[in-house]
Write an enzyme that holds these catalytic residues in place. Sequence first.
Site, PDB file in Angstrom:
ATOM      1  N   ASP A 150      20.858  52.088  34.230  1.00 54.31           N
ATOM      2  CA  ASP A 150      20.344  52.165  35.604  1.00 54.31           C
ATOM      3  C   ASP A 150      18.929  52.708  35.653  1.00 54.31           C
ATOM      4  O   ASP A 150      18.165  52.391  36.562  1.00 54.31           O
ATOM      5  CB  ASP A 150      21.264  53.035  36.458  1.00 54.31           C
ATOM      6  CG  ASP A 150      22.522  52.253  36.801  1.00 54.31           C
ATOM      7  OD1 ASP A 150      23.461  52.273  35.979  1.00 54.31           O
ATOM      8  OD2 ASP A 150      22.528  51.583  37.847  1.00 54.31           O
ATOM      9  N   GLN A 188      34.676  48.736  38.052  1.00 53.49           N
ATOM     10  CA  GLN A 188      33.752  47.628  37.770  1.00 53.49           C
ATOM     11  C   GLN A 188      34.097  46.942  36.451  1.00 53.49           C
ATOM     12  O   GLN A 188      33.796  45.766  36.267  1.00 53.49           O
ATOM     13  CB  GLN A 188      32.307  48.138  37.720  1.00 53.49           C
ATOM     14  CG  GLN A 188      31.740  48.585  39.053  1.00 53.49           C
ATOM     15  CD  GLN A 188      31.920  50.075  39.269  1.00 53.49           C
ATOM     16  OE1 GLN A 188      32.895  50.661  38.818  1.00 53.49           O
ATOM     17  NE2 GLN A 188      30.988  50.702  39.976  1.00 53.49           N
ATOM     18  N   GLY A 243      24.696  47.186  40.472  1.00 57.24           N
ATOM     19  CA  GLY A 243      24.085  46.902  39.175  1.00 57.24           C
ATOM     20  C   GLY A 243      22.571  46.946  39.351  1.00 57.24           C
ATOM     21  O   GLY A 243      22.022  46.383  40.313  1.00 57.24           O
TER      22      GLY A 243
END
Length: 354
Positions: free
Chosen positions: A234, A193, A49
């Site tokens: 991201d 995830q 993350g």
Amino acid sequence: MTTDVRTIAWTGDALRLLDQTVLPARVEHLEVRDVDALVDAIRRLVVRGAPALGVAGAFGVAIAVRQAEREGWDDAARDAAIARVREARPTAVNLAAGVDRVLPRVPEGAAAVAAEAQAVLDEDVRANRAIGVHGADWLESRCPRRPLRLLTHCNAGALATAGWGTALGVVRELHVRDRVEMVYADETRPLLQGSRLTAWELREAGIPCTVQVDAAAAGTIMRGLVDAAVIGADRIAANGDTANKVGSLGVALACAAAGIPLLVAAPWSTVDRATPAGDAVPIEERPAEEVLAWGGTPAAPDGVQAFNPAFDVTPARLVTALATETGVLEVAAGVTPASRPQVREGAADRPARL
Ligand code: MRU
């Protein structure tokens, strides 16, 4: 009931990581004291993350400085070790930014670097709380239905940050306001995830959650089962193009087709003005085995190749709004693929352009 998760903490001589590879079966921690172990943990997604990687990168410099002192490395060896941490994964800009942030403290020694890294960690938690409030306000104003049905992809929660979460920070804030009916969590192939981490986090927080395979997301959106999608990022390019976990682009296209908002929730540390547009974002490609095998059992015939990009890029025109710690930017004037990005300042105190 747990409402927050300690993903990453500095013990004084080690980085304590919640091992995200074994969740939800086991809650285990790993104590990292050397650079090789940290790089391995980052690559294996023990810690993952974008914001959490930024914090890990910052503490990674402290680890490198301590190891250099312990093992008598010269400055060149120490700097090479720091570079390995910085480059352990390429897409989330926060990792390199976290390393760069603490570099000026290196001459003062490991304790000074760790103190600066702790500031990165503390700032991230504060940013996430603010993102949650701004994002929740925006969704409440934008989506009339009560309570809300939301969709998220991957994990942009407390596990992906220093605490509270970005996309899940918005969800958590809406839950505090009693505004959440259901969160559809895409499972997020190939490393899950969504089903392993997001569902675990939401269950711990008592937030209703339904796991679905990634391929179900477009249908769920087009059938009118969700009011908005909220995802993390991201790296956000200067023009608003947003890199996030592979599959985010499909969610964005479905939201545009259905005419529902796609909210990206991310701190300003994820905005990379040095990257002009999404096509310049380095996309990590991960090992083929993650796709070709399932728990050690082959999921495809021998000799078959796999393409395993970890991320994709959603063009800015498909991002309805970006919730940051300083407010919400409405990135796209509309949600149709044909509309041009028109970055408009909301409550943010940053310039209207990213
Ligand atoms: O490969 P991962 O698990 O590190 O990918 C994480 C994501 O794509 C998240 O959505 C993103 O980093 C935002 S986390 C707040």
